[in-house]
Design an enzyme around this catalytic site. Structure first.
Site, PDB file in Angstrom:
ATOM      1  N   LYS A 183      10.463 -12.284   8.540  1.00 29.89           N
ATOM      2  CA  LYS A 183      10.705 -13.640   9.049  1.00 29.89           C
ATOM      3  C   LYS A 183      10.804 -13.582  10.575  1.00 29.89           C
ATOM      4  O   LYS A 183      11.825 -13.225  11.144  1.00 29.89           O
ATOM      5  CB  LYS A 183      12.011 -14.198   8.458  1.00 29.89           C
ATOM      6  CG  LYS A 183      12.029 -15.690   8.527  1.00 29.89           C
ATOM      7  CD  LYS A 183      13.017 -16.212   9.368  1.00 29.89           C
ATOM      8  CE  LYS A 183      13.712 -16.748  10.354  1.00 29.89           C
ATOM      9  NZ  LYS A 183      13.030 -17.365  11.456  1.00 29.89           N
ATOM     10  N   GLU A 258      21.504  -5.676  13.978  1.00 29.03           N
ATOM     11  CA  GLU A 258      21.402  -5.360  15.406  1.00 29.03           C
ATOM     12  C   GLU A 258      21.699  -6.637  16.168  1.00 29.03           C
ATOM     13  O   GLU A 258      20.927  -7.593  16.105  1.00 29.03           O
ATOM     14  CB  GLU A 258      19.981  -4.856  15.749  1.00 29.03           C
ATOM     15  CG  GLU A 258      19.708  -3.451  15.284  1.00 29.03           C
ATOM     16  CD  GLU A 258      20.696  -2.443  15.851  1.00 29.03           C
ATOM     17  OE1 GLU A 258      21.299  -2.705  16.916  1.00 29.03           O
ATOM     18  OE2 GLU A 258      20.892  -1.398  15.222  1.00 29.03           O
ATOM     19  N   CYS A 292      19.223  -7.583  24.600  1.00 29.82           N
ATOM     20  CA  CYS A 292      20.507  -7.187  24.022  1.00 29.82           C
ATOM     21  C   CYS A 292      21.092  -6.033  24.817  1.00 29.82           C
ATOM     22  O   CYS A 292      22.287  -5.874  24.928  1.00 29.82           O
ATOM     23  CB  CYS A 292      20.326  -6.780  22.567  1.00 29.82           C
ATOM     24  SG  CYS A 292      19.028  -5.549  22.371  1.00 29.82           S
ATOM     25  N   GLU A 392      27.826 -12.667  26.250  1.00 30.32           N
ATOM     26  CA  GLU A 392      26.426 -12.314  26.473  1.00 30.32           C
ATOM     27  C   GLU A 392      25.744 -13.536  27.092  1.00 30.32           C
ATOM     28  O   GLU A 392      25.738 -14.613  26.499  1.00 30.32           O
ATOM     29  CB  GLU A 392      25.775 -11.983  25.124  1.00 30.32           C
ATOM     30  CG  GLU A 392      24.346 -11.542  25.252  1.00 30.32           C
ATOM     31  CD  GLU A 392      23.715 -11.185  23.895  1.00 30.32           C
ATOM     32  OE1 GLU A 392      23.783 -12.017  22.970  1.00 30.32           O
ATOM     33  OE2 GLU A 392      23.160 -10.079  23.780  1.00 30.32           O
TER      34      GLU A 392
END
Ligand code: NAD
Length: 495
Positions: A183, A258, A292, A392
């Site tokens: 996906k 992750e 990331c 983040e």
């Protein structure tokens, strides 16, 4: 370079060996982040399509799990050849849909090739490892450990490294003998569907590989909930990762996650300043900071801070931001308007919280009007409690703080709910080693750029990951372990 027209994009789902429209005929619009222009309408799958894809993958699993590692390696090598043949087109679609400068987009294609090549080797080695005898304190019994594919795997990936995050899951899953439903992110389906077409063209049996584009709610959630899926490998935000893990608990399937990061680069007073500057720039501004692994916290030894900061600002202001296809452009746009607004919001909040803006903060003066560009941005004196320091940001924003001692630097770096990566810059080898071991991070680069070799490992501590990708760990994530204990003599003799 002009964008190809709609007809040249793949826009369908790939289910059970066929390209099809979504069962409900829905589509999702895809835009060019450098211009804001509409690029294509791509099929948006739903739970119906998930059902068909999982059913196809489950049927295909019966035969695929019986193939040898060597057979699967041949398919993986055929995928390598096909990706190599489509290198230019894949990189072009990546720049067009994601906004990465062409050079960065090429690097991603190389990563895909390297990953499939590595897992082809590992698949071959599996044939020797599948039945491993284990030494036990008995001469009567024989104990073996068997590694078997875990079943149908759902691979859910984000938009910031489309193709790379896909390859890190897909190559080991196929190598292990799993069948998959991929996906891709609804934001960057164009390069992913081209990659899917490369994979589809190597003649895998129908159902081994499926790709269902669409939103997280309509495709991701039903995939995670599906009882026919035995493993979910997810890369994305920490919040969605938590939802995935909770949903997977209902059917007790395995999950690998992750997730986000808030990582540090630490520059000690003995560091080579030129090297430090190059690593800070790449760690903060590569992929427009949408990584990331962004080392967006810059910790600098007090002695070096004035010179280093002045030079860092100079360098940031020289970065060429603009059209990802234009020669010499080093940084492209953010991926879409929502991301652009989110990062702008963080910058405004940072200023309101008292952080000192040294450069950037808005649109670069000469960037294309309609694109989602933000200039390389640097803050100093960032309050350690502020969102700018703790959250983040996922944009080209660096936050600098000075430190006085090694222990303080380690403590500040570790003071985060995340623990993905870190970079250490020092001329002292022993210190590099000491700090690397003290950091709560899954990857530490000491005086090196953020190189990631498929042979190693990927993943982090704390809220950054569950499990590890790459290396043998990435393959093990798609395997079950079975112990078989047998009698060495015929039964009649032993009774
Ligand atoms: P996201 O979490 O919004 O989406 C990731 C994927 O999950 C997309 O395909 C999305 O459609 C899907 N999704 C959304 N809701 C879902 C649900 N309820 N169930 C199942 N799937 C769902 O993340 P994003 O914005 O696409 O990507 C950025 C994030 O990814 C950042 O936080 C970044 O740190 C993280 N990331 C982590 C790594 C890593 O290796 N640790 C690598 C790349 C990106």
């Amino acid at each position: 370079m002009n964008a190809p027209n709609d007809a040249q994009f793949l826009t369908q789902l790939y289910i059970d060996g066929r390209w099809v429209d979504g069962a409900l005929g829905r589509t999702v619009a895809v835009t060019n982040p450098a211009t804001g222009a509409h690029l294509a309408d791509v099929a948006a799958g739903t739970a119906h399509d998930v059902e068909l894809a999982v059913a196809g993958a489950a049927r295909a699993f019966r035969a695929w799990r019986q193939t040898t590692g060597a057979e699967r390696a041949r398919y993986l090598r055929a995928i390598v050849a096909e990706v190599e043949a489509r290198r230019e087109r894949l990189a072009m679609l990546q720049s067009l849909n994601n906004g990465k400068p062409q050079e960065e987009a090429q690097t991603d294609v190389d990563d895909v090739i390297g990953t499939f090549r590595y897992y082809a080797q590992l698949a071959e080695r599996l044939d020797d490892m599948t039945d491993e005898d284990v030494s036990i304190p008995s001469t009567e019994y024989r104990a073996r450990i068997c590694r078997e594919p875990c079943g149908v795997a759902a691979l859910i990936v984000p938009w910031n490294f489309p193709m790379v995050t896909t390859a890190w899951k897909l190559a080991p899953a196929l190598a292990a003998g799993c069948t998959v439903v991929l996906k891709p992110s609804e934001i960057t389906p164009l390069p992913e569907l081209e990659l899917a077409s490369a994979i589809a063209s190597v003649g895998l049996p129908a159902g081994v590989f499926n790709a269902v584009t669409g939103t997280g709610a309509d495709v991701g959630a039903p995939l995670v909930a599906h009882s026919g899926v035995r493993k979910v490998s997810f890369t994305g935000s920490t919040g969605v990762g938590q939802t995935v893990m909770k949903t997977a608990a209902d059917t007790l399937k395995g999950v690998s996650l992750e997730l986000g990061g808030k990582s540090s680069i630490m520059v000690f007073d003995d560091a080579d300043v030129d090297l430090a500057l190059a690593l800070i720039e790449a760690g903060g501004f590569f992929n427009s900071g949408q990584m990331c692994s962004a080392t967006s916290r810059v910790l600098v030894a007090r002695k070096l801070a004035p010179t280093l900061l002045a030079r860092l600002v100079e360098r940031a202001e020289r970065i060429v931001v603009g059209d990802p296809f234009a020669p010499g452009v080093q940084m492209g746009p953010l991926v879409n308007r929502a991301q652009f607004e989110r990062v702008r919001g963080h910058i405004e909040q940072g200023i309101a919280d008292g952080a000192r803006l040294l450069t950037g903060g808005g649109r670069p003066a000469d960037a294309p009007e309609q694109g989602f560009f933000i200039a390389p941005t640097i803050f100093a004196d960032v309050p350690p409690t502020s969102a700018l320091w703790r959250d983040e940001i996922f944009g080209p924003v660096l936050c600098v703080r000075v430190f006085d001692t090694e222990q303080e630097a380690v403590d500040v770096a570790n003071d985060s709910e995340y623990g993905l990566v870190a970079t250490v810059v020092t001329a002292d080898e022993a210190r590099g080693e000491r700090v690397a071991r003290a950091l709560e991070a899954g990857v530490v680069w000491v005086n090196t750029p953020q190189l990631i070799y498929p042979q190693t490992s990927w993943g982090g501590y704390k809220r950054s990951s569950v499990g590890r990708e790459l290396g043998p760990f990435g393959l093990a994530a798609f395997q079950e372990i079975k112990q078989v204990l047998t009698l060495r003599q015929p039964i009649s003799q032993s009774i």
